[in-house]
Design a protein around this motif. Structure first.
Motif, mmCIF file in Angstrom:
data_model
loop_
_atom_site.group_PDB
_atom_site.id
_atom_site.type_symbol
_atom_site.label_atom_id
_atom_site.label_comp_id
_atom_site.label_asym_id
_atom_site.label_seq_id
_atom_site.Cartn_x
_atom_site.Cartn_y
_atom_site.Cartn_z
ATOM 1 N N ARG A 189 0.771 -1.238 -0.116
ATOM 2 C CA ARG A 189 0.051 -0.098 0.062
ATOM 3 C C ARG A 189 0.946 1.222 -0.071
ATOM 4 N NH1 ARG A 189 -5.051 -0.595 -1.353
ATOM 5 N NH2 ARG A 189 -5.753 1.064 -0.070
ATOM 6 N N ALA A 190 0.300 2.114 -0.657
ATOM 7 C CA ALA A 190 1.027 3.602 -0.788
ATOM 8 C C ALA A 190 0.430 4.696 -1.052
ATOM 9 C CB ALA A 190 2.164 3.227 -2.032
ATOM 10 N N SER A 191 1.203 5.632 -0.773
ATOM 11 C CA SER A 191 0.308 7.213 -0.608
ATOM 12 C C SER A 191 1.106 7.797 -1.916
ATOM 13 C CB SER A 191 0.569 7.799 0.455
ATOM 14 O OG SER A 191 -0.022 9.180 0.512
ATOM 15 N N TRP A 192 0.418 8.482 -2.744
ATOM 16 C CA TRP A 192 0.915 9.480 -3.798
ATOM 17 C C TRP A 192 1.374 10.677 -3.024
ATOM 18 C CZ3 TRP A 192 2.306 8.268 -8.682
ATOM 19 C CH2 TRP A 192 2.698 9.180 -9.732
ATOM 20 N N SER A 193 2.746 11.366 -3.526
ATOM 21 C CA SER A 193 3.062 12.727 -2.921
ATOM 22 C C SER A 193 3.771 13.403 -3.776
ATOM 23 C CB SER A 193 3.763 12.390 -1.492
ATOM 24 O OG SER A 193 4.178 13.300 -0.993
ATOM 25 N N GLY A 194 3.610 14.681 -3.324
ATOM 26 C CA GLY A 194 4.608 15.510 -4.255
ATOM 27 C C GLY A 194 5.931 16.034 -3.307
ATOM 28 N N ILE A 195 5.661 15.457 -1.976
ATOM 29 C CA ILE A 195 6.916 15.723 -1.346
ATOM 30 C C ILE A 195 8.186 14.699 -1.822
ATOM 31 C CG2 ILE A 195 7.941 15.366 1.059
ATOM 32 C CD1 ILE A 195 4.969 15.722 2.326
ATOM 33 N N TYR A 196 8.914 15.204 -2.052
ATOM 34 C CA TYR A 196 10.140 14.330 -3.099
ATOM 35 C C TYR A 196 11.368 14.190 -2.114
ATOM 36 C CZ TYR A 196 12.269 12.707 -7.079
ATOM 37 O OH TYR A 196 12.651 12.032 -8.088
ATOM 38 N N PHE A 197 11.739 15.005 -1.176
ATOM 39 C CA PHE A 197 12.621 14.711 -0.324
ATOM 40 C C PHE A 197 12.369 14.360 1.186
ATOM 41 C CE2 PHE A 197 13.999 17.840 -3.537
ATOM 42 C CZ PHE A 197 14.766 16.973 -4.496
ATOM 43 N N GLN A 198 13.039 13.439 1.714
ATOM 44 C CA GLN A 198 12.883 13.295 3.132
ATOM 45 C C GLN A 198 13.321 14.231 4.186
ATOM 46 O OE1 GLN A 198 12.501 8.862 4.325
ATOM 47 N NE2 GLN A 198 13.318 8.447 2.380
ATOM 48 N N THR A 199 14.567 14.613 3.746
ATOM 49 C CA THR A 199 15.544 15.208 4.558
ATOM 50 C C THR A 199 16.375 16.242 3.804
ATOM 51 O OG1 THR A 199 17.048 13.518 4.466
ATOM 52 C CG2 THR A 199 15.556 13.502 6.408
ATOM 53 N N PRO A 200 16.949 17.183 4.417
ATOM 54 C CA PRO A 200 17.721 18.027 3.534
ATOM 55 C C PRO A 200 18.989 17.188 3.033
ATOM 56 C CG PRO A 200 17.282 19.207 5.542
ATOM 57 C CD PRO A 200 16.688 17.849 5.879
ATOM 58 N N ALA A 201 19.626 16.205 3.743
ATOM 59 C CA ALA A 201 20.564 15.309 3.169
ATOM 60 C C ALA A 201 19.917 14.648 2.004
ATOM 61 C CB ALA A 201 21.301 14.315 4.421
ATOM 62 N N ASP A 202 19.028 14.258 2.099
ATOM 63 C CA ASP A 202 18.240 13.477 0.846
ATOM 64 C C ASP A 202 18.117 14.435 -0.517
ATOM 65 O OD1 ASP A 202 17.057 11.325 -0.571
ATOM 66 O OD2 ASP A 202 14.808 12.229 -0.070
#
Length: 383
Positions: free
Chosen positions: A109-122
């Protein structure tokens, strides 16, 4: 007389029903942060090529070209390539970018997201964890310097309702490239900032105080001026700060993505998206801005929705403002951004994208980047 009494009774019943609907809408809008909805199922994974292809149901979201992310129920993040493969009448394929940990598998199961980076390092940036001292407690933030000498102008990045500070990293990358130190903030009841009262959002009316504290932090640590990057409700917060007389000369510009420019119009748009009549959104208004009713909604204080109507307050907008907005936005009407540009063309620039709410960067991040970098350079020259 019996007919009149019957009609009166029916009218009262209708009134009570409509009032109840208004309360439901108001409580839904201000609801505390909840668990993300995992409403997509990964139908398969094709590993026959150079990189895995995730097979998904064909929907308007999954067929949108651009850079998006699948957030998995098990905590994994899967970045998707811009292209869309036709996998039959009901399915599409999206290429996986980089490595996904844990590995993506069919049936997840998944969620579609526009959030592309998890952290600044990412996102390829170094950061320091700092705390902003607010009236309701410490609020965590990321301090992200750009490569080069310290900048006297800082960018303060403000996420929207129901999102997280990670969502703003799309813009932080661009601000860093433009030579700005960035402060990526949280605020009360967003799931990372201080928990206050019932945990409900006050739609920017109280949260603005936490971001004002972040502006003070920036000034205390070397910022002579700030540019506010606001996403959705974060834009509504930015607009409140830009109009604050005590910050005149401090806020030197705003970059607003999918801004909330009128909460009432936004309520109407979201009701229409949910299959309700648009006018149903108006029913929620007294449950938000009338004190006795707002208490029943769960709010500590009423929200003055008129103060968030930037079409009516357009004359108060004095700092250079760049709006990036998708014409397919079903949450925050694009027409309002266009109206504000028409009303204040001397300070408002508007760039349109074929994208949904807060997805302009995702739809064409190269163009988004070029527009923002050029605009920031222009604002710097104008100063």
């Amino acid at each position: 007389m019996k007919v009149i009494r019957a009609l009166a009774g029916a009218a009262i019943a209708v009134g009570v029903g409509l009032s109840g609907l208004g309360l439901v809408i108001a409580r839904r809008l201000t609801a505390p942060v909840s668990v993300r909805k995992f409403d997509l199922t990964i139908r398969g994974v094709d590993s026959s090529g150079e990189r895995p292809i995730v097979i998904l149901d064909r929907t308007p979201r999954t067929t949108a070209r651009g850079d998006y992310c699948l957030i998995l129920e098990n905590g994994g993040w899967v970045k998707l390539a811009p292209g869309v493969e036709d996998r039959g009448p009901s399915l599409v394929g999206r290429g996986v970018v980089g490595e996904s940990e844990p590995a993506v598998e069919a049936g997840q199961r998944a969620s579609w997201s526009g959030i592309y980076f998890q952290t600044p390092a990412d996102a390829g940036m170094q950061s320091t964890d700092v705390e902003i001292q607010t009236d309701v407690g410490p609020s965590p933030a990321w301090l992200i310097p750009h490569e080069g000498p310290p900048s006297s102008t800082w960018a303060i990045h403000i996420h929207g309702l129901g999102s997280t500070r990670a969502g703003t990293l799309r813009g932080v990358q661009v601000a860093s490239e433009a030579g700005l130190t960035s402060l990526v903030v949280t605020y009360r009841n967003d799931g990372e900032g201080p928990h206050v009262g019932s945990g409900r959002s006050e739609l920017g009316a109280a949260e603005v105080d936490d971001v004002r504290a972040a502006v003070d932090y920036a000034r205390e640590n070397g910022a002579g001026s700030v540019i506010l990057f606001g996403w959705s409700m974060g834009a509504a917060i930015a607009l409140q700060l830009a109009s604050d007389a005590t910050l005149r000369g401090v806020v030197s510009g705003m970059v607003l993505d999918s801004p909330i420019l009128d909460w009432v119009a936004t309520l109407r748009a979201n009701c229409a998206r949910a299959g309700l009549p648009a006018w149903a959104g108006t029913l929620a208004v007294p449950w938000l801005n009338v004190r006795p009713l707002s208490r029943l909604t769960g709010l500590a204080n009423p929200v003055d929705l008129r103060s968030f109507d930037w079409i009516a307050r357009a004359h108060e907008l004095t700092v250079p403002t760049l709006i990036l907005h998708g014409t397919l936005d079903t949450s925050s009407p694009f027409a309002l951004s266009n109206r504000l540009r028409v009303l204040r063309p001397e300070v408002v620039d508007l760039e349109r994208f074929e994208a949904d709410h807060t997805m302009s960067w995702n739809s064409d991040n190269g163009r988004w980047r070029d527009i923002v970098v050029s605009w920031l350079a222009m604002v710097s020259v104008a100063k």
